[in-house]
Design a protein around this motif. Structure first.
Motif, PDB file in Angstrom:
ATOM      1  N   ALA A 149      50.077  45.253  71.416  1.00 53.20           N
ATOM      2  CA  ALA A 149      49.973  45.847  70.545  1.00 53.20           C
ATOM      3  C   ALA A 149      50.814  46.341  69.348  1.00 53.20           C
ATOM      4  N   SER A 150      51.208  47.161  69.675  1.00 59.84           N
ATOM      5  CA  SER A 150      52.527  47.910  68.996  1.00 59.84           C
ATOM      6  C   SER A 150      53.378  47.190  68.369  1.00 59.84           C
ATOM      7  N   GLU A 208      51.388  41.308  62.480  1.00 55.92           N
ATOM      8  CA  GLU A 208      50.606  40.389  62.935  1.00 55.92           C
ATOM      9  C   GLU A 208      49.057  40.865  63.459  1.00 55.92           C
ATOM     10  N   ALA A 209      48.640  39.668  63.080  1.00 57.72           N
ATOM     11  CA  ALA A 209      47.175  40.382  63.726  1.00 57.72           C
ATOM     12  C   ALA A 209      46.969  39.801  64.697  1.00 57.72           C
ATOM     13  N   LEU A 210      45.372  41.501  65.172  1.00 55.49           N
ATOM     14  CA  LEU A 210      45.394  41.881  66.658  1.00 55.49           C
ATOM     15  C   LEU A 210      44.110  40.944  66.327  1.00 55.49           C
ATOM     16  N   ARG A 223      42.177  39.292  72.207  1.00 53.30           N
ATOM     17  CA  ARG A 223      42.629  37.279  73.183  1.00 53.30           C
ATOM     18  C   ARG A 223      44.650  37.497  73.595  1.00 53.30           C
ATOM     19  N   ALA A 224      45.239  37.559  72.287  1.00 51.83           N
ATOM     20  CA  ALA A 224      46.524  38.376  72.049  1.00 51.83           C
ATOM     21  C   ALA A 224      47.118  39.098  72.359  1.00 51.83           C
ATOM     22  N   VAL A 225      46.624  40.170  72.660  1.00 51.56           N
ATOM     23  CA  VAL A 225      46.311  41.557  73.931  1.00 51.56           C
ATOM     24  C   VAL A 225      46.400  41.256  74.968  1.00 51.56           C
ATOM     25  N   LEU A 226      46.099  41.054  75.293  1.00 48.91           N
ATOM     26  CA  LEU A 226      45.505  40.512  77.166  1.00 48.91           C
ATOM     27  C   LEU A 226      46.185  39.537  77.836  1.00 48.91           C
TER      28      LEU A 226
END
Length: 261
Positions: A94-95, A102-104, A107-110
């Motif tokens: 996330a950081s 970039e988009a948060l 799906r991306a973070v997990l």
């Protein structure tokens, strides 16, 4: 024939991560400030991972108490911070995404937990689990050495205040502290590195150890900050970890960016 043809360049291996050797105490305060700003900017991720960590701690406490295994409770609580770096992998991502613009998304973070589809982060997860299990075995062995004859009795607090109990706490704290620092040195930089770059976990571990070795005083100070904040946050029934874990996770990412060029 040209000179280049006569003496062609020799291929070189790609350079590994460049390690800074000039970390300062101000970098720790800067990292904490950046971690706090990340938490405020995207609290949904911090509260989620902090909440998962709290629920895991409460579950460990509940199982040990209801199962009548009080002798496991203290080592379980003491070793619980060992799993924090792995829980914080999503916070590193996330950081990273926030800094890169970039988009948060969930799906991306997990998805950061699967790394670059190479199982390197999952391999680190296995190391985390083994380290926690090994600590539990060592802690129970220390208990057996000092408390096998007297046991816990009906008053665990009184048992800890006896000479064998105090000796057990002293030895357990010393051994646990050394193990915790060794594990911290292996993971503090390696997991953020695996999130950002496609490297193998051994390279990541050696890079982390290198950062700690070259900046020993400052990185020891960061370990003390993490330990102190996690300890204080665990006192109110683990609830303080809902905020402490994400802030420290985001902050560790920013310290990693400063430490590894």
């Amino acid at each position: 024939m040209t000179s280049w043809e006569q003496n062609p360049p020799v291929p070189t291996a790609p350079m590994g991560p460049q390690i800074a050797d000039d970390l300062a105490w101000s970098d720790l305060t800067a990292a904490l400030g950046a971690g706090w700003r990340d938490f405020l900017a995207m609290p949904r991720f911090g509260l989620f991972f902090g909440g998962v960590y709290v629920l895991a701690g409460l579950a460990i406490g509940w199982f040990t108490v209801t199962g009548g295994e009080l002798t496991w409770l203290i080592p379980a609580i003491a070793g619980f911070p060992l799993v924090a770096p792995f829980v914080a992998v999503g916070l590193y991502e996330a950081s990273r995404r926030r800094a890169a613009g970039e988009a948060l998304s969930w799906r991306a973070v997990l998805g950061a937990l699967k790394g670059h589809d190479d199982d390197q982060i999952l391999s680190m997860g296995v190391i985390v689990f083994v380290a926690f299990s090994f600590w539990m075995i060592v802690a129970h062995a220390i208990f057996a050495v000092f408390m096998a004859e007297s046991g816990m009795g009906h008053d665990p607090i009184a048992a800890f205040l006896t000479p064998p109990g105090l000796a057990m706490l002293a030895v357990g704290s010393a051994v646990g502290g050394l193990m915790a620092f060794a594990f911290y040195a292996m993971t503090v930089i390696s997991l953020p590195l695996l999130v950002e770059r496609k490297v193998d976990f051994l390279t990541a571990i050696f890079t982390s150890l290198g950062v700690v070795r070259r900046n020993f005083a400052v990185m020891l100070g960061w370990a003390a900050v993490i330990a102190a904040l996690l300890f204080v946050a665990m006192l109110p029934g683990f609830l303080g970890l809902i905020v402490a874990l994400p802030v420290l996770g985001h902050a560790t990412w920013h310290l990693y960016v400063r430490a590894v060029g």
